[in-house]
Design a protein around this motif. Sequence first.
Motif, PDB file in Angstrom:
ATOM      1  N   ILE A 160     -64.172 -47.511 -27.451  1.00  0.00           N
ATOM      2  CA  ILE A 160     -62.789 -47.017 -27.530  1.00  0.00           C
ATOM      3  C   ILE A 160     -62.657 -45.826 -26.580  1.00  0.00           C
ATOM      4  O   ILE A 160     -63.495 -44.908 -26.597  1.00  0.00           O
ATOM      5  N   ILE A 161     -61.625 -45.853 -25.768  1.00  0.00           N
ATOM      6  CA  ILE A 161     -61.360 -44.723 -24.870  1.00  0.00           C
ATOM      7  C   ILE A 161     -60.189 -43.930 -25.432  1.00  0.00           C
ATOM      8  O   ILE A 161     -59.180 -44.498 -25.842  1.00  0.00           O
ATOM      9  N   GLY A 162     -60.345 -42.602 -25.440  1.00  0.00           N
ATOM     10  CA  GLY A 162     -59.267 -41.718 -25.880  1.00  0.00           C
ATOM     11  C   GLY A 162     -58.787 -40.874 -24.710  1.00  0.00           C
ATOM     12  O   GLY A 162     -59.596 -40.295 -23.981  1.00  0.00           O
ATOM     13  N   CYS A 163     -57.469 -40.834 -24.506  1.00  0.00           N
ATOM     14  CA  CYS A 163     -56.878 -40.056 -23.412  1.00  0.00           C
ATOM     15  C   CYS A 163     -55.703 -39.239 -23.944  1.00  0.00           C
ATOM     16  O   CYS A 163     -55.233 -39.459 -25.050  1.00  0.00           O
ATOM     17  N   VAL A 164     -55.214 -38.315 -23.099  1.00  0.00           N
ATOM     18  CA  VAL A 164     -54.012 -37.579 -23.489  1.00  0.00           C
ATOM     19  C   VAL A 164     -52.757 -38.172 -22.856  1.00  0.00           C
ATOM     20  O   VAL A 164     -51.654 -37.746 -23.163  1.00  0.00           O
ATOM     21  N   GLY A 165     -52.912 -39.162 -21.964  1.00  0.00           N
ATOM     22  CA  GLY A 165     -51.729 -39.757 -21.329  1.00  0.00           C
ATOM     23  C   GLY A 165     -51.970 -41.196 -20.908  1.00  0.00           C
ATOM     24  O   GLY A 165     -53.095 -41.592 -20.584  1.00  0.00           O
ATOM     25  N   GLU A 166     -50.904 -41.997 -20.892  1.00  0.00           N
ATOM     26  CA  GLU A 166     -50.998 -43.422 -20.558  1.00  0.00           C
ATOM     27  C   GLU A 166     -51.508 -43.665 -19.140  1.00  0.00           C
ATOM     28  O   GLU A 166     -52.249 -44.614 -18.885  1.00  0.00           O
ATOM     29  N   LEU A 167     -51.096 -42.831 -18.203  1.00  0.00           N
ATOM     30  CA  LEU A 167     -51.442 -43.061 -16.802  1.00  0.00           C
ATOM     31  C   LEU A 167     -52.951 -43.018 -16.578  1.00  0.00           C
ATOM     32  O   LEU A 167     -53.486 -43.667 -15.677  1.00  0.00           O
ATOM     33  N   PHE A 220     -60.052 -31.193 -25.171  1.00  0.00           N
ATOM     34  CA  PHE A 220     -58.890 -31.575 -25.967  1.00  0.00           C
ATOM     35  C   PHE A 220     -59.176 -32.823 -26.794  1.00  0.00           C
ATOM     36  O   PHE A 220     -59.911 -33.701 -26.376  1.00  0.00           O
ATOM     37  N   SER A 221     -58.539 -32.884 -27.958  1.00  0.00           N
ATOM     38  CA  SER A 221     -58.606 -34.108 -28.751  1.00  0.00           C
ATOM     39  C   SER A 221     -57.655 -35.125 -28.130  1.00  0.00           C
ATOM     40  O   SER A 221     -56.507 -34.799 -27.836  1.00  0.00           O
ATOM     41  N   PRO A 222     -58.105 -36.357 -27.890  1.00  0.00           N
ATOM     42  CA  PRO A 222     -57.223 -37.369 -27.305  1.00  0.00           C
ATOM     43  C   PRO A 222     -56.021 -37.658 -28.196  1.00  0.00           C
ATOM     44  O   PRO A 222     -56.051 -37.409 -29.408  1.00  0.00           O
ATOM     45  N   GLU A 223     -54.964 -38.190 -27.581  1.00  0.00           N
ATOM     46  CA  GLU A 223     -53.751 -38.537 -28.319  1.00  0.00           C
ATOM     47  C   GLU A 223     -53.468 -40.035 -28.318  1.00  0.00           C
ATOM     48  O   GLU A 223     -52.692 -40.531 -29.115  1.00  0.00           O
ATOM     49  N   ILE A 224     -54.083 -40.764 -27.373  1.00  0.00           N
ATOM     50  CA  ILE A 224     -53.883 -42.215 -27.283  1.00  0.00           C
ATOM     51  C   ILE A 224     -55.257 -42.874 -27.259  1.00  0.00           C
ATOM     52  O   ILE A 224     -56.152 -42.429 -26.533  1.00  0.00           O
ATOM     53  N   PHE A 225     -55.427 -43.929 -28.066  1.00  0.00           N
ATOM     54  CA  PHE A 225     -56.725 -44.592 -28.183  1.00  0.00           C
ATOM     55  C   PHE A 225     -56.579 -46.080 -27.871  1.00  0.00           C
ATOM     56  O   PHE A 225     -55.665 -46.743 -28.375  1.00  0.00           O
ATOM     57  N   LYS A 226     -57.518 -46.606 -27.046  1.00  0.00           N
ATOM     58  CA  LYS A 226     -57.473 -48.034 -26.715  1.00  0.00           C
ATOM     59  C   LYS A 226     -58.893 -48.589 -26.651  1.00  0.00           C
ATOM     60  O   LYS A 226     -59.797 -47.948 -26.106  1.00  0.00           O
ATOM     61  N   PHE A 245     -54.880 -45.171 -33.954  1.00  0.00           N
ATOM     62  CA  PHE A 245     -55.429 -43.870 -34.325  1.00  0.00           C
ATOM     63  C   PHE A 245     -54.508 -42.752 -33.854  1.00  0.00           C
ATOM     64  O   PHE A 245     -53.853 -42.849 -32.829  1.00  0.00           O
ATOM     65  N   TYR A 246     -54.534 -41.661 -34.629  1.00  0.00           N
ATOM     66  CA  TYR A 246     -53.646 -40.529 -34.380  1.00  0.00           C
ATOM     67  C   TYR A 246     -54.405 -39.363 -33.763  1.00  0.00           C
ATOM     68  O   TYR A 246     -53.914 -38.674 -32.892  1.00  0.00           O
ATOM     69  N   LYS A 247     -55.651 -39.164 -34.208  1.00  0.00           N
ATOM     70  CA  LYS A 247     -56.422 -38.019 -33.712  1.00  0.00           C
ATOM     71  C   LYS A 247     -57.912 -38.255 -33.903  1.00  0.00           C
ATOM     72  O   LYS A 247     -58.328 -38.954 -34.823  1.00  0.00           O
ATOM     73  N   ALA A 248     -58.701 -37.663 -32.989  1.00  0.00           N
ATOM     74  CA  ALA A 248     -60.164 -37.707 -33.124  1.00  0.00           C
ATOM     75  C   ALA A 248     -60.645 -36.367 -33.647  1.00  0.00           C
ATOM     76  O   ALA A 248     -60.250 -35.318 -33.133  1.00  0.00           O
ATOM     77  N   CYS A 249     -61.489 -36.391 -34.686  1.00  0.00           N
ATOM     78  CA  CYS A 249     -62.052 -35.169 -35.248  1.00  0.00           C
ATOM     79  C   CYS A 249     -63.572 -35.294 -35.294  1.00  0.00           C
ATOM     80  O   CYS A 249     -64.093 -36.268 -35.842  1.00  0.00           O
ATOM     81  N   TRP A 250     -64.247 -34.308 -34.714  1.00  0.00           N
ATOM     82  CA  TRP A 250     -65.708 -34.299 -34.778  1.00  0.00           C
ATOM     83  C   TRP A 250     -66.101 -33.806 -36.174  1.00  0.00           C
ATOM     84  O   TRP A 250     -65.531 -32.828 -36.669  1.00  0.00           O
TER      85      TRP A 250
END
Length: 531
Positions: A434-441, A390-396, A465-470
């Motif tokens: 940068i770590i990308g996840c689908v949820g805050e937890l 899956f493409s991550p939805e949250i980036f930190k 960021f909104y989305k990661a695209c390869w």
Amino acid sequence: MKYQHEIQKRRTFAIISHPDAGKTTLTEKFLLFGGAIQTAGAVKSNKIKKFAASDFMEIERQRGISVATSVMSFEYNGMLINLLDTPGHKDFAEDTYRTLTAVDSVILVVDSVNGVEEQTRRLMEVCRMRATPVIVFINKMDRDGKNRFDLIEEIEKELNIHLHPMSWPINSGKDFKGVYNLYDKSLQLFTANTKANDEDAIRISDLKDSVLDDRLGEKDAALLRDDVELVDGVHGDLSVKDYLAGQVAPVFFGSAINNFGIKEMLDTFIRIAPLPLCRPTSAREVCPDEDKFSGFVFKIHANLDPKHRDRIAFLRVCSGKFERNKYFHHVRLDKDVRFSNPYTFLARDKDVIESAFPGDVVGLFDTGNFKIGDTLTEGENFYFTGIPSFSPEIFKEVVNKDPMKTKQLEKGLLQLTDEGVAQLFTQFGGNKKIIGCVGELQFEVIQYRLLQEYGASCEFRAQPFYKACWITSNDAKKLDDFARFKGANTATDKDGHLVYLAQSEWFLNTERQNNPDIEFHFTSEIHKETV
């Protein structure tokens, strides 16, 4: 066909649900029936200092939730059952979705008080995509909840599947008196705060029998007779063929915490659940009864035992026979590997095994050779398909709070993101992580585990960021120019592939229009080698 006897004995399934529907409690009751554990753990009880057998990470025991899929094997009535208990929380849906690729059927737990919830819908969509056979367990009947007919109607409508009641409840909440088993025509009476057992079942060959009035009272006996007549009239006999095709879901009512209504479901499950199934690969369909071994990695877990810093790859056996100390072909790396200590699991307890057969889940000690989706064979070059990413939805951004532990932090980030719950990106031309996840937890779990398991202290800084695209292109210069011009928004993933981090949908669409020679992909699957 020489392993047919072993294949016939195996049933591999996952338990899925919305958080707090009672999934982990149900898992433990299954283990109790199989004799795998003697006492169930109380996940949220402060009085009992035992924890759920299937929750092995410290943070799971603190939070009272499952954040990683647990794998358990146990025997019941001559069958070898491989049970995968999945996280219910939506932030860990990726782990659950991938686990569903490794099982042959599913038990879906629905809370009778709350009915169908958001995560239940999402999980069921994945099951429907694969036509996975589903059994529904409506839990918490001893609590005041929704009307039984309303629940059936809601589940059918919300989850878009036909239900077939196999047991039927007598009232609910404080008036809950038990369940009537529609298949073998027996009555199981409920007494609050006591555990059900076989001796409590009353055989009733005819619902007109006065025993029913004596046990339930005339009013409830009359209601049960009316209900059963209606249910039988509408549903008739269960079509096992339709269940196996994922078109009909058998339904059971009960109370997991009270061990009630579970044995009936488990007995039905081993009778009708599918044997290990054929699976698609990049070359052909692979079936369990083939002589040669094949299997795929659907999960990786670092530090299952924190004392030993181990890393375990979970492999689903798809065909043939897996053997300890035998060389198998690692397709992606194109090299042969062997395993001296393959494991089967009961949560944190693991036993070394000599062999495994289709349907089994084996734990392989991993020194960094495996990624999710990797395939092992006896020499043939193919890989199993359909394992989602899956493409991550949250980036930190990862901010190191202790420069003396930089190496530990980098090692921890690599190992934890290998597990597939998050993706790691390094800013192009720099070293910003940068770590990308689908949820805050997931960030909370990663931060906790980095500190507890690697001694690395960090904090996270939100990124816009909104989305990661390869990104790929046949023109290497254009790809390189794009990466340099868009340096702040370009990164490499841990395998060195270029990724564009879009700030919004508008930015993404603009870049796609302005760069027709560059392709933008929403998963990293395109980089999986075709073999």
